[in-house]
Enzyme design. Structure first.
Site, PDB file in Angstrom:
ATOM      1  N   HIS A 151      22.964   8.654 -20.110  1.00 13.85           N
ATOM      2  CA  HIS A 151      23.861   8.265 -21.202  1.00 13.85           C
ATOM      3  C   HIS A 151      24.065   9.408 -22.199  1.00 13.85           C
ATOM      4  O   HIS A 151      25.147   9.983 -22.286  1.00 13.85           O
ATOM      5  CB  HIS A 151      23.307   7.021 -21.900  1.00 13.85           C
ATOM      6  CG  HIS A 151      24.228   6.441 -22.913  1.00 13.85           C
ATOM      7  ND1 HIS A 151      23.814   5.561 -23.884  1.00 13.85           N
ATOM      8  CD2 HIS A 151      25.560   6.614 -23.125  1.00 13.85           C
ATOM      9  CE1 HIS A 151      24.842   5.206 -24.645  1.00 13.85           C
ATOM     10  NE2 HIS A 151      25.909   5.837 -24.207  1.00 13.85           N
ATOM     11  N   HIS A 181      27.672  11.822 -23.726  1.00 17.84           N
ATOM     12  CA  HIS A 181      27.836  12.179 -25.139  1.00 17.84           C
ATOM     13  C   HIS A 181      27.682  13.680 -25.382  1.00 17.84           C
ATOM     14  O   HIS A 181      28.565  14.321 -25.956  1.00 17.84           O
ATOM     15  CB  HIS A 181      26.810  11.422 -25.992  1.00 17.84           C
ATOM     16  CG  HIS A 181      27.141  10.000 -26.235  1.00 17.84           C
ATOM     17  ND1 HIS A 181      27.672   9.539 -27.425  1.00 17.84           N
ATOM     18  CD2 HIS A 181      27.024   8.899 -25.443  1.00 17.84           C
ATOM     19  CE1 HIS A 181      27.865   8.235 -27.365  1.00 17.84           C
ATOM     20  NE2 HIS A 181      27.478   7.820 -26.158  1.00 17.84           N
ATOM     21  N   HIS A 231      31.146   7.239 -18.711  1.00 18.60           N
ATOM     22  CA  HIS A 231      30.530   6.633 -19.894  1.00 18.60           C
ATOM     23  C   HIS A 231      30.627   5.116 -19.857  1.00 18.60           C
ATOM     24  O   HIS A 231      29.670   4.416 -20.200  1.00 18.60           O
ATOM     25  CB  HIS A 231      31.182   7.165 -21.169  1.00 18.60           C
ATOM     26  CG  HIS A 231      30.564   6.596 -22.417  1.00 18.60           C
ATOM     27  ND1 HIS A 231      31.162   5.588 -23.138  1.00 18.60           N
ATOM     28  CD2 HIS A 231      29.387   6.868 -23.038  1.00 18.60           C
ATOM     29  CE1 HIS A 231      30.400   5.268 -24.168  1.00 18.60           C
ATOM     30  NE2 HIS A 231      29.318   6.023 -24.137  1.00 18.60           N
ATOM     31  N   ASN A 272      27.430   2.747 -20.126  1.00 16.64           N
ATOM     32  CA  ASN A 272      27.218   2.193 -21.463  1.00 16.64           C
ATOM     33  C   ASN A 272      27.438   0.689 -21.584  1.00 16.64           C
ATOM     34  O   ASN A 272      26.610  -0.017 -22.154  1.00 16.64           O
ATOM     35  CB  ASN A 272      28.129   2.918 -22.460  1.00 16.64           C
ATOM     36  CG  ASN A 272      27.913   2.435 -23.886  1.00 16.64           C
ATOM     37  OD1 ASN A 272      26.855   2.653 -24.471  1.00 16.64           O
ATOM     38  ND2 ASN A 272      28.904   1.744 -24.433  1.00 16.64           N
ATOM     39  N   ILE A 288      31.490   5.155 -28.731  1.00 18.01           N
ATOM     40  CA  ILE A 288      30.402   4.304 -29.229  1.00 18.01           C
ATOM     41  C   ILE A 288      29.137   4.605 -28.441  1.00 18.01           C
ATOM     42  O   ILE A 288      29.211   5.091 -27.310  1.00 18.01           O
ATOM     43  CB  ILE A 288      30.762   2.814 -29.100  1.00 18.01           C
ATOM     44  CG1 ILE A 288      29.751   1.968 -29.876  1.00 18.01           C
ATOM     45  CG2 ILE A 288      30.820   2.387 -27.641  1.00 18.01           C
ATOM     46  CD1 ILE A 288      30.165   0.528 -30.060  1.00 18.01           C
TER      47      ILE A 288
END
Length: 487
Positions: free
Chosen positions: A151, A156, A339, A343, A487
């Site tokens: 993640h 990110h 993602h 996520n 997010i």
């Protein structure tokens, strides 16, 4: 593993017993203690050599990454192991765990190798609960690997240098800026917030997952940009082989691998869109080479954005249209679909801490101890005592619920926040085809989820795999691919 919170770490087992890449001069003997005697009785009459030849053994390998840190981690209130889990591909396409190895550093020093114990399936008595605890320890490792590596690191953190270089080197009128800009929306903001409250020392992640951000830095040393492309990743993990006669040029070794099956369709849709778009603005390879803004962008990205990887030989050279298309496709894939797959299933699939504990506070009960006796009489109580505390569980539940929600102003793959992002007709028409293509992908996903022959898409809890359905409503929906890491 195939359709859950962290579907991108499972690999085909390519040597038996599994070996380690850790430096033996520093960490001693780290080859797995799992021998054929532990697992051959579960192989439906086949031998180890036969199932290896048939490519039916897989591994969830969380050994090398945590092992160098276990001595430090286990001096805290957290108590974890390095782990290896061997899985067998059944005839119906499902995976069955055959053996779990839990390892600790040698008490006399890391250089003396690992002290390992192997656990195998049991269905009755205290051994059944021991097997359940062994699986829970694997899940603890997988939870940490998911949050810190799959993640944070691979989506990110990896995408952030692309955001910076794009805004520094490409004019807002540049065609590649226009292509990529929607996929960078709010990423810098959410990463800044993560550094303040999640991944900082004693932050939420270090409080609810094993406390070592250093692990993600170590894993980054082996990060290679071209391998972030879905087809390359599947081949690297041994989950697919090249096959010109198969869709997308790949043949999956587990046909019912939901995140890969759906992901390859999304990847193909993205690549078709990027190819149509880039081909309009770059008619020849020379136009790519002669674009000074584009070359400055790529130079900064490699040499400053991922500066400690600048000498990695596998960086695209950005000299051809093909390299430009593959690069932009990979960037969009990381920011959107990868993602989303990592996520937005966190709360629905992992929001119940006893089912997916993020931290362990005690080692496995040993025979002859009071903890082992308690396991015989009060197994549920023993489980709750070993894993994440009540406060940490509430904190973890709150965190993954927030992360799994879509915002009210979310903009999904195939959508734009403005209709006048370009005045060029051909790119607009190509973008409309992209949206139509994604709708067709979503329809096929829905159809696959109703196919009772596909055992992994719904699973025993009857929850269909929808994480790579492109669109969604606001809130906690278990579907939807936002354009960006927001997010």
């Amino acid at each position: 593993m195939l359709a859950a919170v962290n579907p991108v770490t499972i690999c085909r087992l390519q040597e038996f017993p599994p070996t380690s890449k850790l430096d033996s001069k520093v960490y001693g003997y780290q080859t797995s203690a799992i021998t054929k005697e532990y697992i051959e009785k579960y192989l439906s009459g086949l031998s180890i050599d036969e199932v290896m030849f048939l490519r039916r053994l897989f591994i969830l390998d969380h050994h090398d990454t945590p092992m160098p840190y276990l001595s430090r981690i286990n001096k805290t209130s957290t108590k974890i192991y390095a782990s290896r889990t061997i899985l067998f591909l059944n005839e119906d396409g499902t995976l069955k765990p055959l053996a779990i190895e839990l390892s600790l550093p040698h008490p006399d020093g890391d250089q003396f190798g690992a002290i390992s114990k192997v656990y195998t399936p049991a269905e009755e008595g205290v051994q059944n609960f021991i097997w359940q605890l062994a699986k829970s320890n694997v899940v603890v490792n997988d939870s940490g690997n998911h949050q810190l590596m799959s993640h944070w690191l691979n989506t990110h953190a990896a995408i952030e240098p692309f955001v910076i270089a794009t805004n520094r080197q490409l004019s807002v009128l540049h065609p590649i800026y226009k292509l990529l800009d929607p996929h960078f929306r709010d990423t810098m903001n959410v990463n800044a917030l993560a550094r303040q409250v999640l991944i900082n020392a004693n932050g939420a992640l270090e409080s609810t997952v094993f406390p070592s951000m250093e692990m993600s830095l170590k894993v980054y040393k082996s990060w290679v940009f071209p391998e972030q492309a879905l087809p390359a990743d599947l081949i690297k993990r041994g989950m697919a082989v090249k096959d010109v006669n198969s869709p997308h040029g790949l043949r999956l070794l587990i046909e019912d691998y939901p995140s890969a099956v759906d992901g390859l369709e999304i990847w193909s849709a993205i690549k078709t869109w990027v190819e149509d778009y880039c081909s309009f603005y770059y008619k020849t390879d020379d136009m790519v080479r002669d674009d000074s803004e584009l070359q400055s962008w790529w130079k900064e990205l490699r040499e400053e954005g991922h500066g400690d990887k600048k000498d990695e030989p596998r960086w695209p050279k950005m000299q051809t249209r093909e390299e430009l298309i593959e690069t932009c496709t990979t960037i969009i894939w990381i920011a959107s679909a990868l993602h989303a797959a990592i996520n937005f299933g966190q709360y629905p699939n992992g929001g119940y801490p006893p089912n997916r504990p993020a931290m362990s506070r005690h080692f496995m009960p040993e025979e002859g101890t009071s903890d082992y006796e308690e396991l015989k009489t009060h197994p549920e109580k023993a489980l709750l005592k070993i894993f994440t505390s009540q406060f940490e569980s509430v904190l973890g539940i709150s965190l993954v619920e927030i992360l799994s929600r879509h915002l009210s102003d979310e903009i999904f793959l195939g959508q734009r926040d403005s209709l006048d992002w370009t005045s060029d007709t051909e790119p607009i028409e190509a973008f409309k085809r992209f949206g139509k293509n994604l709708k067709e992908v979503e329809d096929r996903i829905t159809k696959r989820n109703k196919d009772e022959k596909l055992k992994n898409r719904v699973g025993p809890v009857k929850m269909p795999y929808t994480l790579l359905c492109p669109t969604s409503e606001e809130g906690l929906t278990l579907k939807g691919i936002p354009n960006s890491v927001s997010i």
